[in-house]
Write a protein that holds these residues in place. Sequence first.
Motif, PDB file in Angstrom:
ATOM      1  N   ASP A  41       0.694  -1.108   0.020  1.00 42.05           N
ATOM      2  CA  ASP A  41       0.114   0.075   0.058  1.00 42.05           C
ATOM      3  C   ASP A  41       0.827   1.250  -0.085  1.00 42.05           C
ATOM      4  O   ASP A  41       0.366   2.396  -0.218  1.00 42.05           O
ATOM      5  CB  ASP A  41      -0.971   0.149   1.297  1.00 42.05           C
ATOM      6  CG  ASP A  41      -2.072  -0.856   1.137  1.00 42.05           C
ATOM      7  OD1 ASP A  41      -2.347  -1.353  -0.093  1.00 42.05           O
ATOM      8  OD2 ASP A  41      -2.460  -1.454   2.168  1.00 42.05           O
ATOM      9  N   ASP A  44       3.795   4.638  -4.418  1.00 44.77           N
ATOM     10  CA  ASP A  44       3.062   5.656  -5.227  1.00 44.77           C
ATOM     11  C   ASP A  44       3.194   5.566  -6.664  1.00 44.77           C
ATOM     12  O   ASP A  44       3.872   5.728  -7.587  1.00 44.77           O
ATOM     13  CB  ASP A  44       3.844   6.840  -5.081  1.00 44.77           C
ATOM     14  CG  ASP A  44       3.275   8.129  -5.651  1.00 44.77           C
ATOM     15  OD1 ASP A  44       1.960   7.887  -6.230  1.00 44.77           O
ATOM     16  OD2 ASP A  44       3.746   9.053  -5.622  1.00 44.77           O
ATOM     17  N   TRP A  45       2.096   4.726  -7.215  1.00 44.69           N
ATOM     18  CA  TRP A  45       1.893   4.131  -8.556  1.00 44.69           C
ATOM     19  C   TRP A  45       1.928   5.272  -9.630  1.00 44.69           C
ATOM     20  O   TRP A  45       2.655   5.022 -10.476  1.00 44.69           O
ATOM     21  CB  TRP A  45       0.830   3.166  -8.753  1.00 44.69           C
ATOM     22  CG  TRP A  45       0.768   2.060  -7.832  1.00 44.69           C
ATOM     23  CD1 TRP A  45       0.006   1.743  -6.733  1.00 44.69           C
ATOM     24  CD2 TRP A  45       1.805   0.857  -8.040  1.00 44.69           C
ATOM     25  NE1 TRP A  45       0.542   0.351  -6.196  1.00 44.69           N
ATOM     26  CE2 TRP A  45       1.381  -0.046  -7.008  1.00 44.69           C
ATOM     27  CE3 TRP A  45       2.534   0.585  -8.919  1.00 44.69           C
ATOM     28  CZ2 TRP A  45       2.131  -1.412  -6.645  1.00 44.69           C
ATOM     29  CZ3 TRP A  45       3.368  -0.821  -8.735  1.00 44.69           C
ATOM     30  CH2 TRP A  45       2.915  -1.594  -7.851  1.00 44.69           C
ATOM     31  N   ALA A  47       3.786   7.650  -9.491  1.00 43.79           N
ATOM     32  CA  ALA A  47       5.050   8.132  -9.815  1.00 43.79           C
ATOM     33  C   ALA A  47       5.594   7.547 -10.913  1.00 43.79           C
ATOM     34  O   ALA A  47       6.792   8.148 -11.389  1.00 43.79           O
ATOM     35  CB  ALA A  47       5.878   8.116  -8.573  1.00 43.79           C
ATOM     36  N   GLU A  76      -4.208   6.012 -12.132  1.00 45.55           N
ATOM     37  CA  GLU A  76      -3.241   6.861 -11.772  1.00 45.55           C
ATOM     38  C   GLU A  76      -2.325   6.908 -12.785  1.00 45.55           C
ATOM     39  O   GLU A  76      -1.269   7.911 -12.807  1.00 45.55           O
ATOM     40  CB  GLU A  76      -2.482   6.363 -10.609  1.00 45.55           C
ATOM     41  CG  GLU A  76      -3.657   6.581  -9.405  1.00 45.55           C
ATOM     42  CD  GLU A  76      -2.972   5.687  -7.980  1.00 45.55           C
ATOM     43  OE1 GLU A  76      -1.861   5.609  -7.841  1.00 45.55           O
ATOM     44  OE2 GLU A  76      -3.761   5.804  -6.944  1.00 45.55           O
TER      45      GLU A  76
END
Length: 291
Positions: A41, A44-45, A47, A76
Amino acid sequence: MSHVAFATSAESADLTDDDRQLAAALREHDVTVDPAVWTDDGVDWAAFDAVLVRSCWDYHTRIGEFEDWVTRVSAETTLWNSPSAICWNSHQFYLRDLAGRGVETVSTDYVSGTDTRSLETVLDDNDWREAVVKPAVSAGADHVWRTDRARADSHQERYERLRAHEDILVQRFVPEVHDGQWSLLFADGEYTHALSKRPAAGDFRPQAHLGGTTALETPPPATREAGTAVVDAATAELGETPLYARVDGIEVDDTFTVFTLDLIAPSLGFEHQPAAAGALADAVVERLNRP
């Protein structure tokens, strides 16, 4: 410089041999590659310029969570293969769609969770003496077993336990599987190489963890063409070309017959054909550079 993530499982967080070769090929194009565990979790996808679903080999054991992750990540950043390809391919009733597009698939009875027929009845309905039972959401031969009319009654409880939780495929057992099967690999719809996989003596499943062996081998031209037709059929079904695909099947009466099409987390066999990692890297870079 582009920055991509290889989505992995916790068990392969340091990347598989396949993915190390692909990462090295991408770095030659100045693409930075980082592994990221899909269940973490803290990642930070957003990114990343893109995320490649690679060794998420536990996805079938937590399919609801995995599909939620696919939806979240694709909102995202770019995900390959695409969410539509992944969701379609995660449930093996997709074989019915391929058959509808003219692909020769192994004879299959698609048993939904509401289908109350006994295993023996399924065999009788199809006039099969032997069959293979597998969950519709599965990977790595997990919960796959062989049955026949003599053992169907004793296998009924096991069959009912599986059916209580998910859909099932019952497939005609094809004796030719003992001679091995083909895995045909594709990058952006283009054939790259083929692997010949053979099961251990007395088994029908070719996976390495079950004693199977794998070797690079050149398939007959008709087999290669049939594999390309499978990817073309999937492309027509999805309205898009998968970034990577593996087509598994065998020769039955000189006809290539499909067992599975893997668009989610296939082993790509780069250790047997390193140049194929370069072909896939080229396809990734081409997509990253699209306007």
